[in-house]
Scaffold this active site. Structure first.
Site, PDB file in Angstrom:
ATOM      1  N   SER A  48       0.656  -1.218   0.037  1.00 13.81           N
ATOM      2  CA  SER A  48      -0.155   0.028   0.055  1.00 13.81           C
ATOM      3  C   SER A  48       0.880   1.252  -0.055  1.00 13.81           C
ATOM      4  O   SER A  48       1.558   1.481  -0.919  1.00 13.81           O
ATOM      5  CB  SER A  48      -0.990  -0.048   1.378  1.00 13.81           C
ATOM      6  OG  SER A  48      -2.064   0.956   1.119  1.00 13.81           O
ATOM      7  N   ASP A 141      -9.253  -6.075  -4.146  1.00 16.97           N
ATOM      8  CA  ASP A 141      -8.672  -4.755  -3.574  1.00 16.97           C
ATOM      9  C   ASP A 141      -9.763  -3.727  -4.067  1.00 16.97           C
ATOM     10  O   ASP A 141      -9.499  -3.316  -5.222  1.00 16.97           O
ATOM     11  CB  ASP A 141      -7.197  -4.660  -4.169  1.00 16.97           C
ATOM     12  CG  ASP A 141      -6.565  -3.627  -3.355  1.00 16.97           C
ATOM     13  OD1 ASP A 141      -7.220  -2.737  -3.077  1.00 16.97           O
ATOM     14  OD2 ASP A 141      -5.097  -3.527  -3.471  1.00 16.97           O
ATOM     15  N   HIS A 176      -6.885  -5.983  -0.208  1.00 11.40           N
ATOM     16  CA  HIS A 176      -5.985  -4.980   0.093  1.00 11.40           C
ATOM     17  C   HIS A 176      -5.125  -5.327   1.437  1.00 11.40           C
ATOM     18  O   HIS A 176      -5.571  -4.920   2.431  1.00 11.40           O
ATOM     19  CB  HIS A 176      -6.862  -3.452   0.251  1.00 11.40           C
ATOM     20  CG  HIS A 176      -5.609  -2.498   0.120  1.00 11.40           C
ATOM     21  ND1 HIS A 176      -4.946  -2.138  -0.849  1.00 11.40           N
ATOM     22  CD2 HIS A 176      -5.221  -1.755   1.191  1.00 11.40           C
ATOM     23  CE1 HIS A 176      -4.038  -1.199  -0.624  1.00 11.40           C
ATOM     24  NE2 HIS A 176      -3.977  -1.017   0.748  1.00 11.40           N
TER      25      HIS A 176
END
Length: 354
Positions: A48, A141, A176
């Site tokens: 991320s 995600d 995610h």
């Protein structure tokens, strides 16, 4: 009934033990480790915001960093490139994660990188032809969406990364998160707003292993289910400067395999960047322990550095403890002169003995 002086003394001593502060965890100094490091094999990865940090660190220091793993991240300096002077934080949310403003403009991003190169803010982009890039985006995600990852692939290939040096993994059900083959939440777990999560999900996929094997042609497969030891706390203070400016924590983690201790063998460095809400003040050492790198490090002579952001250092501009890929530390966040970029580069230098 009378109470003896011995009982009174024992009670007082017990009270002191309870009230006394616990001793601080031992910290090491990176420069005191006395390692023997081959800097030519330095690699990075991240999840991320850590993926964005890994990407911008590798592009900026491509003369040093030979490979980057981007898990749920996008292209270099994505948030700074927009038409009409839109704030980087807005571009980050609406173009470089969600795509409400449209997907990242690859041509503009490449032109921006070339401008950074011309200004000597980053290393020569010609280095990218020899760089290895691991890119990951989960089918589930909803934070960094597929068009962003697709633009990342196009960006690197436009800079000369060859097909042999590029891999793009798209995993069904993966949300995610950093992905493991045994630790964490369900593969498709997506936390609700303010729901606690480590952002480490178990998809029965050894992401750390996939990264190590792709980066290092001579990688050996570990035969142990877990690392031989625990990561150590190290003092980040000499590298991060004023934490209210850099947004970084005073301590980070480093994993040193037994074979690397005291310069017994020549080892290499991998830097692993945590993501938003994954800093040590929020989830402790869980990323440093459970991401999966350390057991691979044991058999491949890799020192793993886990630098840390402090979620409390810049509460107004970085409440989720993200690495800076959208300008909260200043205009030069993605250049070699940026606070966090410089800090991590100095950490590597300390391990190398520069």
């Amino acid at each position: 009934m009378s109470i003896s002086k011995q009982v009174i003394a024992k009670t007082a001593l017990a009270a002191l033990v309870v009230l006394a502060p616990l001793p601080a965890a031992a910290q090491v100094k990176l420069s005191d480790l006395k390692l023997k490091i081959d800097p030519a094999q330095t690699t990075v990865s991240g999840i991320s915001s850590g993926a964005y940090m890994a990407g911008q660190f590798q592009v900026a220091y491509s003369g040093l960093v030979k490979a980057a793993g981007l898990v749920a991240g996008g292209p270099y300096d994505c948030a700074e490139v927009s038409e009409g002077g839109i704030a980087p934080a807005v571009v980050a949310l609406k173009r470089c994660m969600d795509v409400a403003m449209g997907a990242p403009n690859v041509d503009a991003l490449v032109a921006n990188a070339k401008a950074r190169e011309k200004a000597k803010d980053i290393d020569p982009l010609s280095n990218m032809a020899q760089s290895k890039i691991y890119l990951f985006n989960g089918d589930n995600d909803v934070t960094v969406k597929r068009p962003v990852a697709d633009a990342t692939e196009q960006f690197y290939k436009a800079l000369g990364v060859t097909a042999a040096n590029f891999t793009y993994v798209k995993l069904p059900k993966a949300a995610h998160a950093y992905i493991t083959d045994g630790y964490g939440a369900a593969c498709d777990f997506i936390p609700k707003e303010d729901e606690k999560s480590e952002y480490i999900n178990n998809c029965q996929y050894d992401q750390a292993g996939a990264i190590v094997r792709f980066f290092y042609a001579d990688a050996k497969i570990p035969n142990a289910p877990a690392a031989a030891r625990q990561p150590q706390l190290f003092n980040q203070a000499p590298f991060v400067g004023d934490t209210s400016r850099s947004g970084m924590a005073k301590t980070g983690y480093v994993y040193v395999p037994e074979a690397c201790e005291g310069g017994k063998q020549t080892c290499r460095i991998h830097v692993a960047f945590h993501g938003c809400k994954m800093a040590s003040n929020l989830i402790g050492d869980h990323f440093a322990v459970h991401a999966g790198y350390n057991r691979w490090a044991d058999v491949n002579n890799i020192v793993v550095l886990y630098p840390q952001i402090d979620g409390d250092a810049k509460l107004s501009s970085n409440p989720k403890a993200c690495w800076d890929w959208f300008g909260y530390t200043g205009y030069d966040f993605a250049r070699k002169g940026g606070f966090q970029m410089t800090a991590v580069r100095k950490m590597i230098g300390a391990l190398v003995g520069e």
